[in-house]
Motif scaffolding. Structure first.
Motif, PDB file in Angstrom:
ATOM      1  N   ARG A  74       0.774  -1.172  -0.033  1.00  0.00           N
ATOM      2  CA  ARG A  74       0.014   0.096  -0.053  1.00  0.00           C
ATOM      3  C   ARG A  74       0.797   1.363   0.021  1.00  0.00           C
ATOM      4  NH1 ARG A  74      -2.645  -3.900   3.070  1.00  0.00           N
ATOM      5  NH2 ARG A  74      -4.813  -4.306   2.627  1.00  0.00           N
ATOM      6  N   ALA A  75       2.208   1.001  -0.183  1.00  0.00           N
ATOM      7  CA  ALA A  75       3.002   2.430  -0.196  1.00  0.00           C
ATOM      8  C   ALA A  75       2.806   2.987  -1.652  1.00  0.00           C
ATOM      9  CB  ALA A  75       4.382   1.775   0.291  1.00  0.00           C
ATOM     10  N   GLY A  76       3.684   3.920  -1.916  1.00  0.00           N
ATOM     11  CA  GLY A  76       3.890   4.573  -3.001  1.00  0.00           C
ATOM     12  C   GLY A  76       4.899   3.685  -4.107  1.00  0.00           C
ATOM     13  N   TYR A  77       4.712   3.766  -5.239  1.00  0.00           N
ATOM     14  CA  TYR A  77       5.314   3.066  -6.445  1.00  0.00           C
ATOM     15  C   TYR A  77       6.212   3.985  -6.800  1.00  0.00           C
ATOM     16  CZ  TYR A  77       1.719  -0.433  -5.493  1.00  0.00           C
ATOM     17  OH  TYR A  77       1.034  -1.391  -4.868  1.00  0.00           O
ATOM     18  N   ASP A  78       7.349   3.407  -7.463  1.00  0.00           N
ATOM     19  CA  ASP A  78       8.332   4.292  -8.005  1.00  0.00           C
ATOM     20  C   ASP A  78       7.998   4.882  -9.558  1.00  0.00           C
ATOM     21  OD1 ASP A  78      10.486   5.475  -9.195  1.00  0.00           O
ATOM     22  OD2 ASP A  78      12.041   3.695  -8.510  1.00  0.00           O
ATOM     23  N   MET A  79       7.602   6.271  -9.497  1.00  0.00           N
ATOM     24  CA  MET A  79       7.419   6.584 -10.738  1.00  0.00           C
ATOM     25  C   MET A  79       8.134   6.837 -11.966  1.00  0.00           C
ATOM     26  SD  MET A  79       4.059   6.607 -10.374  1.00  0.00           S
ATOM     27  CE  MET A  79       3.537   7.559 -11.839  1.00  0.00           C
ATOM     28  N   SER A 104     -11.040  -3.053  -8.762  1.00  0.00           N
ATOM     29  CA  SER A 104      -9.968  -2.001  -9.261  1.00  0.00           C
ATOM     30  C   SER A 104      -8.544  -2.265  -8.379  1.00  0.00           C
ATOM     31  CB  SER A 104     -10.384  -0.729  -9.409  1.00  0.00           C
ATOM     32  OG  SER A 104     -11.021  -0.235  -8.062  1.00  0.00           O
ATOM     33  N   PHE A 105      -7.346  -1.887  -9.255  1.00  0.00           N
ATOM     34  CA  PHE A 105      -6.236  -2.014  -8.401  1.00  0.00           C
ATOM     35  C   PHE A 105      -5.244  -1.196  -9.199  1.00  0.00           C
ATOM     36  CE2 PHE A 105      -6.167  -5.181 -12.120  1.00  0.00           C
ATOM     37  CZ  PHE A 105      -4.979  -4.964 -12.700  1.00  0.00           C
ATOM     38  N   ARG A 106      -4.073  -1.084  -8.377  1.00  0.00           N
ATOM     39  CA  ARG A 106      -2.782  -0.254  -8.887  1.00  0.00           C
ATOM     40  C   ARG A 106      -1.484  -1.226  -8.672  1.00  0.00           C
ATOM     41  NH1 ARG A 106      -0.534   1.695  -3.821  1.00  0.00           N
ATOM     42  NH2 ARG A 106       0.759   3.131  -4.862  1.00  0.00           N
ATOM     43  N   MET A 107      -0.612  -0.685  -9.454  1.00  0.00           N
ATOM     44  CA  MET A 107       0.448  -1.676  -9.529  1.00  0.00           C
ATOM     45  C   MET A 107       1.788  -0.797  -9.983  1.00  0.00           C
ATOM     46  SD  MET A 107       1.137  -5.115 -12.119  1.00  0.00           S
ATOM     47  CE  MET A 107      -0.382  -5.963 -11.105  1.00  0.00           C
ATOM     48  N   GLY A 108       2.976  -1.253  -9.608  1.00  0.00           N
ATOM     49  CA  GLY A 108       4.168  -0.492  -9.854  1.00  0.00           C
ATOM     50  C   GLY A 108       5.401  -1.230  -9.110  1.00  0.00           C
ATOM     51  N   TYR A 109       6.485  -0.669  -9.481  1.00  0.00           N
ATOM     52  CA  TYR A 109       7.651  -1.063  -8.628  1.00  0.00           C
ATOM     53  C   TYR A 109       7.829  -0.562  -7.388  1.00  0.00           C
ATOM     54  CZ  TYR A 109       9.635  -3.140 -12.928  1.00  0.00           C
ATOM     55  OH  TYR A 109       9.871  -3.819 -14.137  1.00  0.00           O
ATOM     56  N   PRO A 110       7.765  -1.251  -6.237  1.00  0.00           N
ATOM     57  CA  PRO A 110       7.662  -0.666  -5.033  1.00  0.00           C
ATOM     58  C   PRO A 110       8.777  -0.009  -4.397  1.00  0.00           C
ATOM     59  CG  PRO A 110       8.330  -3.208  -4.773  1.00  0.00           C
ATOM     60  CD  PRO A 110       7.944  -2.907  -6.266  1.00  0.00           C
TER      61      PRO A 110
END
Length: 393
Positions: free
Chosen positions: A170-175, A370-376
């Motif tokens: 649930r943290a931010g992902y690397d934009m 719905s979901f979100r995804m990215g490099y943690p």
């Protein structure tokens, strides 16, 4: 040891000593994230996942579920496993039709199917048909799926081997690390063979902003709804003894907050629902809505069909396991569809359903997840789990 060094280096230990509350810090699990009996099922799976049909249950209890409510019960024989929806573990007005509960049960089915293959079983899977209805006054367990097992050839997979590593981040992902087109193609393939389920992915800047805006507005709607807020708060385990006692729900360690904030929150008295709602909105607005390289939606033909909800859950678990094998973080952000459910219970105009239909652009498909995804940017901790012996009937 790393947790202690981090907190000491940040000056937190000295503050605690000055306040005379080191004992409380220890008692509230400041230094014990992911430890204790509540987390043993994860360790058990890594060390000895077991054999035979019971191994399927060991895998199932590590599946995703709404608010980590773990709404499942199992009946096991030498040649079958039956999965029951334990409607007593409902989320109230957060999930008034048990739609998300059945999605969580579908996640458990996927873990069982993967593990059955690894154990050398062929499976005849039957999903319970019928429409989802309002939570009954006296909820009882209801059969959701049955797996009939026959012997075959063992087929291990990377998804099955990722079961114990899959945790919600649930943290931010690397934009600064965009996801490659190859990833989008592989994600799409994970859903293509599941009937009555379709996956929508959003990666462009305008698409992501639109999804983020809808997510923030849905969260505002939820925290302004007293009943939804209270029903959600029932599943927040912000006291360490409760984490170890109930072994379910959302813990402070799992909310994706900075570690210093988590440490402080554990030491403070229980957070009022209104305060918790404000932090949730802030986290949604400042992190989830803007630090997500990819948003996705899983849609079905009928969001209130039981079998289709189970299939949607299988797809989500599959996606999350695959993301784990790729070093990606993922998180459900289902507030918009929860608002769809709430509008329906209140007999209001289906405004959020229309917004989501506008995003998919296809009226034949109804968004259900719905979901979100990215490099943690940080590691996701495990969530507490009830043991197998507590869920066998």
């Amino acid at each position: 040891m790393q947790r202690r060094s981090f907190l000491k280096g940040s000056g937190v230990i000295s503050i605690l000593l000055a306040g005379g509350i080191v004992w409380r810090a220890h008692d509230q699990g400041v230094f014990s994230a992911g430890e204790g009996r509540a987390y043993e099922p994860w360790q058990d799976w890594r060390s000895d996942p077991g054999t035979g049909p019971l191994a399927l249950v060991h895998a199932a209890i590590l599946a995703a579920s709404p608010h980590n409510s773990q709404p499942w019960l199992f009946r096991v024989t030498d040649r079958s496993v039956e999965l029951y929806a334990d409607a007593r573990r409902n989320l109230g007005m957060f999930d008034p039709y048990l739609r998300e509960m059945y999605i969580g049960l579908g996640c458990a089915v996927e873990n069982m199917m993967l593990t059955a293959a690894a154990q050398g079983y062929n499976v005849e899977l039957n999903l319970a048909p019928g429409a989802l209805t309002r939570i009954p006054e006296r909820p009882e367990p209801v059969l959701a799926a049955s797996l009939a097992l026959t012997f075959g050839t063992a087929q291990k997979s990377s998804l099955q081997q990722a079961i114990a590593q899959r945790h919600t981040n649930r943290a931010g992902y690397d934009m600064s690390r965009p996801l490659s087109p190859e990833i989008f193609g592989k994600l799409a393939n994970l859903a293509k063979d599941e009937s009555d389920v379709k996956l929508f992915l959003y990666t462009g800047e305008a698409e992501r902003k639109r999804m983020g805006d809808v997510l923030v507005e849905a969260t505002k709607t939820i925290i302004a709804d007293q009943q939804m807020e209270e029903d959600s708060q029932r599943w927040i385990r912000d006291r360490w003894p409760d984490v170890q006692k109930y072994r379910d729900g959302l813990t402070l360690d799992c909310l994706g907050l900075p570690r210093l904030m988590v440490a402080a929150a554990k030491i403070m008295p229980s957070m009022p629902a209104k305060t918790a709602g404000k932090y949730w909105l802030d986290q949604t607005r400042e992190v989830h809505a803007v630090k997500s390289p990819l948003f996705g939606m899983i849609a079905v033909r009928d969001r209130y069909d039981r079998a289709q909800s189970l299939r949607a859950g299988r797809v989500w678990q599959r996606i999350h396991l695959w993301a784990t094998t790729q070093g990606l973080g993922a998180q459900p952000i289902n507030q918009p569809v929860e608002v769809v459910d709430r509008e329906r219970t209140l007999n209001r105009a289906p405004q959020m359903a229309q917004v989501l239909a506008g995003i998919t652009g296809d009226p034949a498909w109804q968004a259900t997840f719905s979901f979100r995804m990215g490099y943690p940017t940080s590691e996701a901790p495990p969530s507490p789990r009830r043991p197998v012996e507590d869920v066998i009937v």
